[in-house]
Every structure is written in C-alpha cells, then in structure tokens.
Motif scaffolding. Structure first.
Motif, PDB file in Angstrom:
ATOM      1  N   ALA A   5       0.974  -1.273   0.253  1.00  0.00           N
ATOM      2  CA  ALA A   5      -0.189   0.371   0.076  1.00  0.00           C
ATOM      3  C   ALA A   5       0.861   1.346   0.281  1.00  0.00           C
ATOM      4  N   LEU A   6       0.426   2.211  -0.625  1.00  0.00           N
ATOM      5  CA  LEU A   6       1.011   3.575  -0.914  1.00  0.00           C
ATOM      6  C   LEU A   6       0.081   4.599  -0.372  1.00  0.00           C
ATOM      7  N   PHE A  13       3.945  12.064  -6.985  1.00  0.00           N
ATOM      8  CA  PHE A  13       4.467  11.318  -5.856  1.00  0.00           C
ATOM      9  C   PHE A  13       4.007   9.964  -6.012  1.00  0.00           C
ATOM     10  N   LEU A  14       3.100   9.827  -5.911  1.00  0.00           N
ATOM     11  CA  LEU A  14       2.318   8.528  -6.041  1.00  0.00           C
ATOM     12  C   LEU A  14       2.730   7.184  -6.885  1.00  0.00           C
ATOM     13  N   LEU A  15       2.662   8.149  -8.295  1.00  0.00           N
ATOM     14  CA  LEU A  15       2.818   7.460  -9.279  1.00  0.00           C
ATOM     15  C   LEU A  15       4.493   7.146  -9.906  1.00  0.00           C
ATOM     16  N   LEU A  16       5.024   7.959  -9.213  1.00  0.00           N
ATOM     17  CA  LEU A  16       6.122   7.781  -9.205  1.00  0.00           C
ATOM     18  C   LEU A  16       6.718   6.813  -8.013  1.00  0.00           C
ATOM     19  N   LEU A  17       6.218   6.736  -7.161  1.00  0.00           N
ATOM     20  CA  LEU A  17       6.870   5.285  -6.396  1.00  0.00           C
ATOM     21  C   LEU A  17       6.110   3.975  -6.871  1.00  0.00           C
ATOM     22  N   ARG A  18       5.232   3.906  -7.506  1.00  0.00           N
ATOM     23  CA  ARG A  18       4.453   2.832  -7.793  1.00  0.00           C
ATOM     24  C   ARG A  18       5.428   1.923  -8.642  1.00  0.00           C
ATOM     25  N   LYS A  19       6.253   3.393 -10.025  1.00  0.00           N
ATOM     26  CA  LYS A  19       6.457   2.955 -11.090  1.00  0.00           C
ATOM     27  C   LYS A  19       7.718   2.143 -10.609  1.00  0.00           C
ATOM     28  N   LYS A  20       8.825   2.567  -9.300  1.00  0.00           N
ATOM     29  CA  LYS A  20      10.149   2.683  -8.864  1.00  0.00           C
ATOM     30  C   LYS A  20       9.940   0.755  -8.139  1.00  0.00           C
ATOM     31  N   VAL A  21       8.611   0.440  -7.235  1.00  0.00           N
ATOM     32  CA  VAL A  21       8.171  -0.091  -6.210  1.00  0.00           C
ATOM     33  C   VAL A  21       8.185  -1.093  -7.627  1.00  0.00           C
ATOM     34  N   HIS A  22       7.269  -0.994  -8.057  1.00  0.00           N
ATOM     35  CA  HIS A  22       7.663  -2.117 -10.213  1.00  0.00           C
ATOM     36  C   HIS A  22       8.379  -3.399 -10.097  1.00  0.00           C
ATOM     37  N   CYS A  32       4.008  -8.788  -7.529  1.00  0.00           N
ATOM     38  CA  CYS A  32       3.302  -7.856  -6.020  1.00  0.00           C
ATOM     39  C   CYS A  32       2.433  -6.630  -6.623  1.00  0.00           C
ATOM     40  N   GLU A  33       1.067  -6.720  -5.705  1.00  0.00           N
ATOM     41  CA  GLU A  33      -0.285  -6.066  -6.028  1.00  0.00           C
ATOM     42  C   GLU A  33      -0.007  -4.309  -5.075  1.00  0.00           C
ATOM     43  N   VAL A  34      -0.251  -3.829  -5.977  1.00  0.00           N
ATOM     44  CA  VAL A  34       0.729  -2.011  -5.350  1.00  0.00           C
ATOM     45  C   VAL A  34      -1.137  -1.868  -5.775  1.00  0.00           C
ATOM     46  N   ARG A  35      -1.407  -0.961  -4.205  1.00  0.00           N
ATOM     47  CA  ARG A  35      -2.734  -0.075  -4.604  1.00  0.00           C
ATOM     48  C   ARG A  35      -1.937   1.338  -3.914  1.00  0.00           C
ATOM     49  N   LEU A  36      -2.951   2.166  -4.887  1.00  0.00           N
ATOM     50  CA  LEU A  36      -2.727   3.888  -4.275  1.00  0.00           C
ATOM     51  C   LEU A  36      -3.668   4.153  -3.403  1.00  0.00           C
ATOM     52  N   PHE A  37      -3.442   5.126  -2.290  1.00  0.00           N
ATOM     53  CA  PHE A  37      -4.027   5.464  -1.992  1.00  0.00           C
ATOM     54  C   PHE A  37      -3.762   7.456  -1.621  1.00  0.00           C
ATOM     55  N   PRO A  38      -4.690   8.086  -2.490  1.00  0.00           N
ATOM     56  CA  PRO A  38      -4.193   9.532  -1.837  1.00  0.00           C
ATOM     57  C   PRO A  38      -5.167  10.179  -0.293  1.00  0.00           C
ATOM     58  N   ASN A  39      -5.551   9.244  -0.208  1.00  0.00           N
ATOM     59  CA  ASN A  39      -6.747   9.614   1.013  1.00  0.00           C
ATOM     60  C   ASN A  39      -6.122   8.570   2.378  1.00  0.00           C
ATOM     61  N   PRO A  40      -5.618   9.253   2.987  1.00  0.00           N
ATOM     62  CA  PRO A  40      -5.485   7.723   4.290  1.00  0.00           C
ATOM     63  C   PRO A  40      -6.450   6.686   4.689  1.00  0.00           C
ATOM     64  N   ILE A  55       3.792  -4.212   2.707  1.00  0.00           N
ATOM     65  CA  ILE A  55       4.368  -3.000   3.213  1.00  0.00           C
ATOM     66  C   ILE A  55       3.780  -1.924   2.808  1.00  0.00           C
ATOM     67  N   CYS A  56       4.249  -0.719   3.879  1.00  0.00           N
ATOM     68  CA  CYS A  56       3.085   0.133   4.132  1.00  0.00           C
ATOM     69  C   CYS A  56       3.811   1.255   3.442  1.00  0.00           C
ATOM     70  N   PHE A  57       3.552   2.036   2.836  1.00  0.00           N
ATOM     71  CA  PHE A  57       4.875   2.833   2.576  1.00  0.00           C
ATOM     72  C   PHE A  57       3.100   4.579   3.574  1.00  0.00           C
ATOM     73  N   LEU A  58       4.318   5.448   3.462  1.00  0.00           N
ATOM     74  CA  LEU A  58       2.691   6.336   4.295  1.00  0.00           C
ATOM     75  C   LEU A  58       3.581   7.906   4.357  1.00  0.00           C
ATOM     76  N   ASP A  59       3.530   8.875   3.797  1.00  0.00           N
ATOM     77  CA  ASP A  59       2.993   9.920   4.310  1.00  0.00           C
ATOM     78  C   ASP A  59       3.528  10.805   5.229  1.00  0.00           C
ATOM     79  N   ILE A  60       4.291  11.391   6.489  1.00  0.00           N
ATOM     80  CA  ILE A  60       4.336  11.277   7.787  1.00  0.00           C
ATOM     81  C   ILE A  60       2.914  12.789   7.551  1.00  0.00           C
ATOM     82  N   GLU A  61       3.025  13.672   6.175  1.00  0.00           N
ATOM     83  CA  GLU A  61       2.355  15.316   6.887  1.00  0.00           C
ATOM     84  C   GLU A  61       0.830  14.673   5.139  1.00  0.00           C
ATOM     85  N   MET A  62       0.012  14.642   6.038  1.00  0.00           N
ATOM     86  CA  MET A  62      -1.519  14.649   4.944  1.00  0.00           C
ATOM     87  C   MET A  62      -2.450  15.519   6.108  1.00  0.00           C
TER      88      MET A  62
END
Length: 238
Positions: A5-6, A13-22, A32-40, A55-62
């Motif tokens: 989960a991203l 940034f989510l799209l860039l991160l997904r590309k690099k994770v894949h 791997c299955e990568v899901r994007l969450f612009p809203n926590p 695995i969860c990638f989390l932005d601190i400031e949302m």
C-alpha cells in the motif's frame, strides 16, 4: 504475492513511487500488488474491512490523517507489516520507533534510498516465507505465522485455524491445509484435527493438552504414529 500500500496525498509522488516499486519486484521476478491511496482515510477503511498489506509506505504529513497516527492503527492489528515512512520531515524519526518503522526515506532521496530499503525487506520476507501460511479470499489476504497456529479443526466445509487470539476459517479441506503446511511441526491426531507439536505440553494415554489449555483426543488408529512423531520431534531437539 507481496501486497503493498502506498499512502500519500501527493498523486504525482504516488505514481513515481509505484513505478519504482514495480521495477524492483519485477527485477526479482516477484509478483506484487500495489494499491495507491491519496486519501489515508480510504486506506484506513480498507484496514477495518480486513485487508492486510505486507508493506505500507506512509507519508507523515497528510491533511486527513497524520502518517504516524495511521501507523499506530496498522500496528493495532498487524504486527508483521513493514512500515516505511516517506517524508520531508526527519524530526519525526524518533517517534517511528514506537510503531517499529522499518525505514525512513526522505522524498528528495527516493532514488538513492528506495532500493536499499526494498532489498532489506525482500531479504527478510525470503527468510520468513517458509514459516507462514497464506490465507487469501476475495475480500482479504493474511499471512499466519506457523508458530501462531495452535491447531486446525474441521467445521463443515471449512478448516479453522485456532490462533492465540482468534480463529481464522478457510474454505479448504483439512487434508488440503495439511498438505500446504508441509512441515514436521504439524501432525494429524485424528480425522478432524491438525495440531502444532510446538504447542503440545502434555501427552497422556489417548489425550494431548495444548498450550492454550485445550485437550484433544487422539484417534484410535493414530495413537501409535502420533506418540512416535511427538517423541521423535522433541528427541531431535534436545
């Protein structure tokens, strides 16, 4: 398959991160299955519905929910999930110890830091894969650590995993589960039960006592094999 989960309110940034994770997992030939969450809050709804992520990638400031708050909610139900914070605010790093964060990646250093972080997680997952049973349905995915499994019993068309704190049903026969576990830690004590030898604390006559206090009867045709297996298992470990 690795579930990832991203969570970040920055869609670019989510799209860039997904590309690099894949790119990383494709290079390791790992699905791997990568899901994007612009809203926590949407991600948190997934958690409440029983979804599990490795695995969860989390932005601190949302704006909707602080990434550290979200990490605490994850930890309330998932102790084995790898948490990685992607942030521009390293002053929060100390607080990450509370939620057992695996790593912090400054967003401006994503290119340099991401691969090393994923490699570290990948190596740990490889070590653990042999000791996990994977439960996957249309609505959820869960990895159950072998040492958590006390016993498994048949209930109609389900095999039910009895853990320390809960029961997990799967739509499989007991024989299918036994074949998939494929470990000398588990044995059939009669047609309706598979037991984790590690949780047996007493064997007396035709009955075993498990660590959680449960007593189970050994089937008449299984007594000899069960006793020999238990004795052999513990003898080899003395």
């Amino acid at each position: 398959m690795v579930k990832i989960a991203l969570v970040d309110d920055d869609t670019d940034f989510l799209l860039l991160l997904r590309k690099k994770v894949h790119t990383f997992f494709d290079g390791k030939s790992i699905l791997c299955e990568v899901r994007l969450f612009p809203n926590p809050e949407v991600f948190y709804f997934d958690l409440e519905e029983g979804f599990h992520y490795d695995i969860c990638f989390l932005d601190i400031e949302m704006p909707q929910m602080n990434g550290l708050e979200l990490a605490k909610k994850i930890r309330a139900t998932a102790q084995t999930t790898y948490l990685v914070f992607t942030t521009s605010y390293l002053q929060y790093a100390v607080e990450g110890y509370e939620v057992k964060a695996f790593s912090y990646i400054p967003k401006n250093l994503l290119e340099e830091k991401l691969e090393a972080t994923l490699l570290g997680i990948f190596c740990e997952l490889q070590k653990k894969d042999e000791k996990y049973y994977f439960v996957e349905t249309n609505s959820r995915f869960e990895r159950i650590e072998y040492k958590e499994i006390i016993y498994v019993y048949k209930n109609n068309k389900n095999a039910v995993f009895v853990l320390n704190d809960r029961e997990v049903p799967v739509r499989k026969t007991l024989q299918e589960v036994y074949d998939q576990l494929d470990s000398d830690e588990f044995l059939c004590i009669e047609r309706g039960y598979i037991v984790n030898i590690e949780h047996i604390i007493k064997l007396e006559s035709k009955e075993i006592t498990l660590r959680n206090g449960k007593k189970l009867q050994i089937g008449r045709t299984h007594i000899r094999d069960v006793k020999e297996t238990i004795h052999g298992y513990w003898r080899d470990r003395l």
